[in-house]
Structures are given as C-alpha cells and as structure tokens.
Design an enzyme around this catalytic site. Structure first.
Site, PDB file in Angstrom:
ATOM      1  N   THR A   1     -12.009   0.702  13.748  1.00  0.00           N
ATOM      2  CA  THR A   1     -11.819   1.191  15.124  1.00  0.00           C
ATOM      3  C   THR A   1     -13.150   1.234  15.868  1.00  0.00           C
ATOM      4  O   THR A   1     -13.245   0.807  17.025  1.00  0.00           O
ATOM      5  CB  THR A   1     -11.200   2.596  15.095  1.00  0.00           C
ATOM      6  OG1 THR A   1      -9.969   2.511  14.399  1.00  0.00           O
ATOM      7  CG2 THR A   1     -10.980   3.137  16.487  1.00  0.00           C
TER       8      THR A   1
ATOM      9  N   GLY B   1      -2.408  -2.689   9.296  1.00  0.00           N
ATOM     10  CA  GLY B   1      -3.211  -1.523   9.665  1.00  0.00           C
ATOM     11  C   GLY B   1      -4.482  -1.448   8.834  1.00  0.00           C
ATOM     12  O   GLY B   1      -5.407  -0.704   9.161  1.00  0.00           O
ATOM     13  N   THR B   2      -4.516  -2.226   7.759  1.00  0.00           N
ATOM     14  CA  THR B   2      -5.688  -2.245   6.870  1.00  0.00           C
ATOM     15  C   THR B   2      -6.932  -2.672   7.647  1.00  0.00           C
ATOM     16  O   THR B   2      -6.846  -3.554   8.513  1.00  0.00           O
ATOM     17  CB  THR B   2      -5.440  -3.231   5.711  1.00  0.00           C
ATOM     18  OG1 THR B   2      -4.252  -2.830   5.046  1.00  0.00           O
ATOM     19  CG2 THR B   2      -6.600  -3.267   4.737  1.00  0.00           C
ATOM     20  N   THR B   3      -8.061  -2.065   7.335  1.00  0.00           N
ATOM     21  CA  THR B   3      -9.322  -2.396   8.032  1.00  0.00           C
ATOM     22  C   THR B   3     -10.341  -2.965   7.042  1.00  0.00           C
ATOM     23  O   THR B   3     -10.142  -2.906   5.828  1.00  0.00           O
ATOM     24  CB  THR B   3      -9.927  -1.144   8.689  1.00  0.00           C
ATOM     25  OG1 THR B   3     -10.213  -0.187   7.659  1.00  0.00           O
ATOM     26  CG2 THR B   3      -8.987  -0.539   9.717  1.00  0.00           C
TER      27      THR B   3
ATOM     28  N   GLY C   1       0.841  -1.209   0.000  1.00  0.00           N
ATOM     29  CA  GLY C   1       0.000   0.000   0.000  1.00  0.00           C
ATOM     30  C   GLY C   1       0.866   1.245   0.000  1.00  0.00           C
ATOM     31  O   GLY C   1       0.475   2.298   0.520  1.00  0.00           O
TER      32      GLY C   1
ATOM     33  N   LYS D   1     -13.862   6.522   1.985  1.00  0.00           N
ATOM     34  CA  LYS D   1     -13.299   5.412   2.768  1.00  0.00           C
ATOM     35  C   LYS D   1     -14.147   4.174   2.494  1.00  0.00           C
ATOM     36  O   LYS D   1     -15.369   4.233   2.529  1.00  0.00           O
ATOM     37  CB  LYS D   1     -13.305   5.745   4.265  1.00  0.00           C
ATOM     38  CG  LYS D   1     -12.784   4.611   5.153  1.00  0.00           C
ATOM     39  CD  LYS D   1     -12.672   5.033   6.611  1.00  0.00           C
ATOM     40  CE  LYS D   1     -12.498   3.867   7.572  1.00  0.00           C
ATOM     41  NZ  LYS D   1     -11.294   3.057   7.361  1.00  0.00           N
TER      42      LYS D   1
ATOM     43  N   HIS E   1     -14.869   9.936   8.950  1.00  0.00           N
ATOM     44  CA  HIS E   1     -13.702   9.690   8.084  1.00  0.00           C
ATOM     45  C   HIS E   1     -13.910  10.361   6.737  1.00  0.00           C
ATOM     46  O   HIS E   1     -15.007  10.815   6.425  1.00  0.00           O
ATOM     47  CB  HIS E   1     -13.473   8.188   7.888  1.00  0.00           C
ATOM     48  CG  HIS E   1     -12.857   7.516   9.083  1.00  0.00           C
ATOM     49  ND1 HIS E   1     -13.610   7.011  10.118  1.00  0.00           N
ATOM     50  CD2 HIS E   1     -11.557   7.285   9.422  1.00  0.00           C
ATOM     51  CE1 HIS E   1     -12.815   6.486  11.038  1.00  0.00           C
ATOM     52  NE2 HIS E   1     -11.561   6.649  10.643  1.00  0.00           N
TER      53      HIS E   1
ATOM     54  N   ALA F   1      -3.990  -4.048  13.842  1.00  0.00           N
ATOM     55  CA  ALA F   1      -4.297  -2.776  14.510  1.00  0.00           C
ATOM     56  C   ALA F   1      -5.248  -1.942  13.665  1.00  0.00           C
ATOM     57  O   ALA F   1      -4.806  -1.192  12.791  1.00  0.00           O
ATOM     58  CB  ALA F   1      -3.002  -2.002  14.765  1.00  0.00           C
ATOM     59  N   PRO F   2      -6.562  -2.055  13.898  1.00  0.00           N
ATOM     60  CA  PRO F   2      -7.484  -1.207  13.145  1.00  0.00           C
ATOM     61  C   PRO F   2      -7.252   0.277  13.410  1.00  0.00           C
ATOM     62  O   PRO F   2      -7.686   1.124  12.636  1.00  0.00           O
ATOM     63  CB  PRO F   2      -8.864  -1.648  13.620  1.00  0.00           C
ATOM     64  CG  PRO F   2      -8.647  -2.428  14.866  1.00  0.00           C
ATOM     65  CD  PRO F   2      -7.251  -2.965  14.814  1.00  0.00           C
TER      66      PRO F   2
HETATM   67  N1  LIG Z   1      -4.901   1.266  11.310  1.00  0.00           N
HETATM   68  C1  LIG Z   1      -4.969   2.584  11.191  1.00  0.00           C
HETATM   69  O1  LIG Z   1      -4.674   3.356  12.120  1.00  0.00           O
HETATM   70  C2  LIG Z   1      -5.418   3.153   9.879  1.00  0.00           C
HETATM   71  C3  LIG Z   1      -5.397   4.536   9.644  1.00  0.00           C
HETATM   72  C4  LIG Z   1      -5.786   4.990   8.398  1.00  0.00           C
HETATM   73  C5  LIG Z   1      -6.192   4.079   7.415  1.00  0.00           C
HETATM   74  N2  LIG Z   1      -6.229   2.759   7.714  1.00  0.00           N
HETATM   75  C6  LIG Z   1      -6.622   1.734   6.734  1.00  0.00           C
HETATM   76  O2  LIG Z   1      -5.482   1.500   5.900  1.00  0.00           O
HETATM   77  C7  LIG Z   1      -5.931   1.130   4.596  1.00  0.00           C
HETATM   78  C8  LIG Z   1      -5.318   2.080   3.569  1.00  0.00           C
HETATM   79  O3  LIG Z   1      -5.829   3.384   3.812  1.00  0.00           O
HETATM   80  P1  LIG Z   1      -5.488   4.587   2.827  1.00  0.00           P
HETATM   81  O4  LIG Z   1      -6.324   5.717   3.268  1.00  0.00           O
HETATM   82  O5  LIG Z   1      -4.005   4.756   2.723  1.00  0.00           O
HETATM   83  O6  LIG Z   1      -6.065   3.982   1.457  1.00  0.00           O
HETATM   84  P2  LIG Z   1      -5.722   4.375  -0.039  1.00  0.00           P
HETATM   85  O7  LIG Z   1      -5.202   5.765  -0.121  1.00  0.00           O
HETATM   86  O8  LIG Z   1      -6.927   3.981  -0.839  1.00  0.00           O
HETATM   87  O9  LIG Z   1      -4.505   3.402  -0.408  1.00  0.00           O
HETATM   88  C9  LIG Z   1      -4.688   2.022  -0.628  1.00  0.00           C
HETATM   89  C10 LIG Z   1      -3.366   1.387  -1.019  1.00  0.00           C
HETATM   90  O10 LIG Z   1      -3.582  -0.016  -1.232  1.00  0.00           O
HETATM   91  C11 LIG Z   1      -3.079  -0.374  -2.507  1.00  0.00           C
HETATM   92  N3  LIG Z   1      -3.807  -1.479  -3.111  1.00  0.00           N
HETATM   93  C12 LIG Z   1      -5.050  -1.463  -3.669  1.00  0.00           C
HETATM   94  N4  LIG Z   1      -5.376  -2.696  -4.134  1.00  0.00           N
HETATM   95  C13 LIG Z   1      -4.304  -3.488  -3.854  1.00  0.00           C
HETATM   96  C14 LIG Z   1      -4.013  -4.854  -4.090  1.00  0.00           C
HETATM   97  N5  LIG Z   1      -4.901  -5.671  -4.690  1.00  0.00           N
HETATM   98  N6  LIG Z   1      -2.803  -5.340  -3.690  1.00  0.00           N
HETATM   99  C15 LIG Z   1      -1.912  -4.527  -3.067  1.00  0.00           C
HETATM  100  N7  LIG Z   1      -2.132  -3.222  -2.828  1.00  0.00           N
HETATM  101  C16 LIG Z   1      -3.317  -2.714  -3.220  1.00  0.00           C
HETATM  102  C17 LIG Z   1      -3.225   0.881  -3.332  1.00  0.00           C
HETATM  103  O11 LIG Z   1      -2.403   0.788  -4.463  1.00  0.00           O
HETATM  104  P3  LIG Z   1      -2.807   1.419  -5.900  1.00  0.00           P
HETATM  105  O12 LIG Z   1      -2.118   2.731  -5.934  1.00  0.00           O
HETATM  106  O13 LIG Z   1      -2.266   0.450  -6.851  1.00  0.00           O
HETATM  107  O14 LIG Z   1      -4.318   1.505  -5.927  1.00  0.00           O
HETATM  108  C18 LIG Z   1      -2.765   1.929  -2.324  1.00  0.00           C
HETATM  109  O15 LIG Z   1      -1.352   1.916  -2.214  1.00  0.00           O
HETATM  110  C19 LIG Z   1      -7.467   1.169   4.667  1.00  0.00           C
HETATM  111  O16 LIG Z   1      -7.952  -0.115   4.976  1.00  0.00           O
HETATM  112  C20 LIG Z   1      -7.755   2.114   5.828  1.00  0.00           C
HETATM  113  O17 LIG Z   1      -8.989   1.893   6.449  1.00  0.00           O
HETATM  114  C21 LIG Z   1      -5.853   2.282   8.910  1.00  0.00           C
END
Ligand SMILES: NC(=O)c1ccc[n+]([C@@H]2O[C@H](COP(=O)([O-])OP(=O)(O)OC[C@H]3O[C@@H](n4cnc5c(N)ncnc54)[C@H](OP(=O)(O)O)[C@@H]3O)[C@@H](O)[C@H]2O)c1
Length: 263
Positions: free
Chosen positions: A175, A107-109, A20, A168, A164, A131-132
């Site tokens: 969380t 961290g993915t949710t 990601g 999203k 959010h 870790a959500p």
């Molecule tokens: N745990 C926490 O504290 C926390 C905080 C914030 C967000 N999150 C979670 O983290 C995740 C990412 O959030 P974000 O806001 O950064 O999302 P985002 O901007 O949509 O980024 C998603 C990432 O995943 C990649 N991806 C998509 N499909 C994929 C696949 N099949 N295989 C591998 N990589 C792939 C995307 O690559 P491409 O560029 O190729 O599309 C991009 O790099 C979400 O689930 C979100 O809920 C968690």
C-alpha cells in the site's frame, strides 16, 4: 468499461476458491463466506508443507466444518479465486486461473517484478483485481493525498509512514509503495519525485498508513487505520462479486469501489 456475460445460473451461489485459507486474513474470508447469500467457499488452499492437508478447513482452523478439505492445489470447480497467500503462490494462482478462464482477486503483496509480470500476463486472458489494500478507506486516502499534493505544491515535503504487525514479510508495504508511486507520477513543480517511506513492524497491528505533508509553518497528516482484518476480508468479498462477468484486464480496488453494485 466492457463487461462479459455472467454465465452463473440464477439462484446458485458463486463458488470461491480461497488461497491462503489458513492465514490471518484468509481465515476471516472463510468465516465471512459461511453465511454469505451469494458466495460459497468451494476450495481452500495453503502451502504444500502443511501436515493437515486433506482435513476439513474447519478442523484445521478449530471452527465448525466447512465441508471443504484443505489442499495445496485443487481440481475442485470454482467461479472466482481469492488469493491472500505469499507472492510466489499469487503469481502461480493467476496463471492457473488464466488457464481455467476464471477471474482472480489478488490481495497478496510483495510480488517481485517477475511475479507481477506473470499477473499482468494472466490479466490479458482473465479479469484480475490486484489490490495491495482491500479497504475502501485507503482508496479514498489515495484520492485525498493526490488533492493535497496538487494543492500544497512543491513547498511541502511528503513522507509516508506505515505500521504493520511484527513478522510481516514485505517492507515497505504494498500500500505504501502504491501511494508513493501514485504521488511520484504527478510531482508538483521540479520537486524531486522520490517520496520517503518509514516502516514500523510491531505487535499485531492490522495496518496503518499516514501521509505527512510538511510545509512552511504547518503540517497536514492524512491517516488511515485498519481496526481489524475483517475489513480486508469484506473488501476481498466485494471485489470477488464485482469481478464475475468482467472483461479481461488488470483492475484496482478503485475500479471496484466505483461501482455501487457490490458491498
Ligand atoms: N490487500 C490487503 O488489503 C491486505 C491486507 C492484509 C494482508 N495482505 C497481504 O495478504 C497476504 C497474507 O497475509 P496474512 O497476514 O494473512 O499472512 P499469513 O497469516 O502469513 O498467511 C499466509 C497464508 O498463505 C499460505 N501460504 C504460504 N505459502 C504458500 C504457498 N507456497 N502456496 C499457497 N499458500 C501458501 C499460508 O499457508 P500455511 O498455513 O500453509 O503456511 C497461509 O494460509 C500477505 O501478502 C499480506 O501482505 C493484504
């Protein structure tokens, strides 16, 4: 808690694979690793659909070079993987890390039941932090909410509000679900255990969670706001450092925060 030996040679930086790496949070992790004295970016992963696979991650993100190409899967060596991608990829990466014997921070949710089962299966072989929410403040919010619920009892209704960014993918947030499940597992009196969650998706909100306790003549609001996404990137880095040398198992951010060693 049992630990295994850290096999990394002293003086070498731990190699991080980042799944990601082009995402909102993933790119902040990459930026943070650039000057890290202990960790170094060793692999950068994104979806197989990207036309710029093979290009340096820096060129993809419009920054200085990282010396690491963007890939959809990697044969490059790494010590720990940080996943901030999509639910299906997080489950695949967990199983891949189990094959390789490398720990993973997820961290993915929004994982499905089956995807969570894959992650649990991986955690039988390797150390996994699931870790959500990667923020220290949310871990404390969870503890405060448990105290409030216990002390205020069944006379108080509890509702969760979460905000959010527009677009999203999952709602309610991971969380909010984790907060609700923790409180539902320990209900005061005979109060029905289901806690309502209200989700707002708007603008570029990095993340906000609030718990409203409403009782006779008073309300209590416990609220956490993420002010930027670097917060999550720092949490992911902290969890990655903490995981090195840990025994197999499924860990939470509270486990990470309970250790004073990694910041
Ligand atoms: N745990 C926490 O504290 C926390 C905080 C914030 C967000 N999150 C979670 O983290 C995740 C990412 O959030 P974000 O806001 O950064 O999302 P985002 O901007 O949509 O980024 C998603 C990432 O995943 C990649 N991806 C998509 N499909 C994929 C696949 N099949 N295989 C591998 N990589 C792939 C995307 O690559 P491409 O560029 O190729 O599309 C991009 O790099 C979400 O689930 C979100 O809920 C968690």
């Amino acid at each position: 808690m049992q630990t295994t030996t850290n096999t990394t040679r002293p003086g070498t930086r731990l190699r991080v694979a980042l799944s990601g790496a082009t995402g909102r949070v993933g790119r902040r992790v990459a930026a943070l690793l650039r000057d890290d004295p202990e960790l170094v970016l060793a692999a950068a992963l994104a979806s197989p659909e990207r036309p710029d696979l093979g290009a340096d991650l820096g060129a993809v993100l419009g920054t200085a070079p990282f010396g690491v190409p963007l890939e959809s899967s990697t044969e490059r060596a790494f010590d720990v993987l940080i996943d901030l991608s999509v639910p299906s990829a997080s489950a695949e990466q967990a199983l891949r890390c189990a094959e390789l014997g490398r720990p993973i921070v997820i961290g993915t949710t929004g994982q499905s039941r089956e995807e969570l089962e894959s992650i649990e299966e991986a955690a039988r072989t390797i150390a996994v932090v699931l870790a959500p929410n990667l923020s220290p403040g949310v871990a404390v919010l969870r503890e405060l909410a448990a105290i409030a619920r216990r002390r205020l009892g069944a006379d108080f209704d509890v509702e969760i509000l979460e905000y959010h960014r527009r677009g999203k993918r999952d709602a309610p947030s991971g969380t909010a679900l984790a907060l609700a499940r923790a409180l539902e597992a320990d209900p005061p009196g005979d109060q029905p255990p289901s806690i309502p969650i209200h989700s707002v998706r708007a603008g570029d909100i990095a993340g906000e969670h609030a718990l409203l306790f409403a009782g006779p003549g008073e309300t209590l609001l416990l609220r956490h706001r993420a002010l930027d996404r670097d917060l999550f990137a720092r949490g992911a880095r902290r969890a990655a450092r903490w995981l090195i040398g840990r025994a197999p198992g499924l860990y939470t951010m509270s486990d990470v925060l309970a250790s004073p060693d990694a910041r």
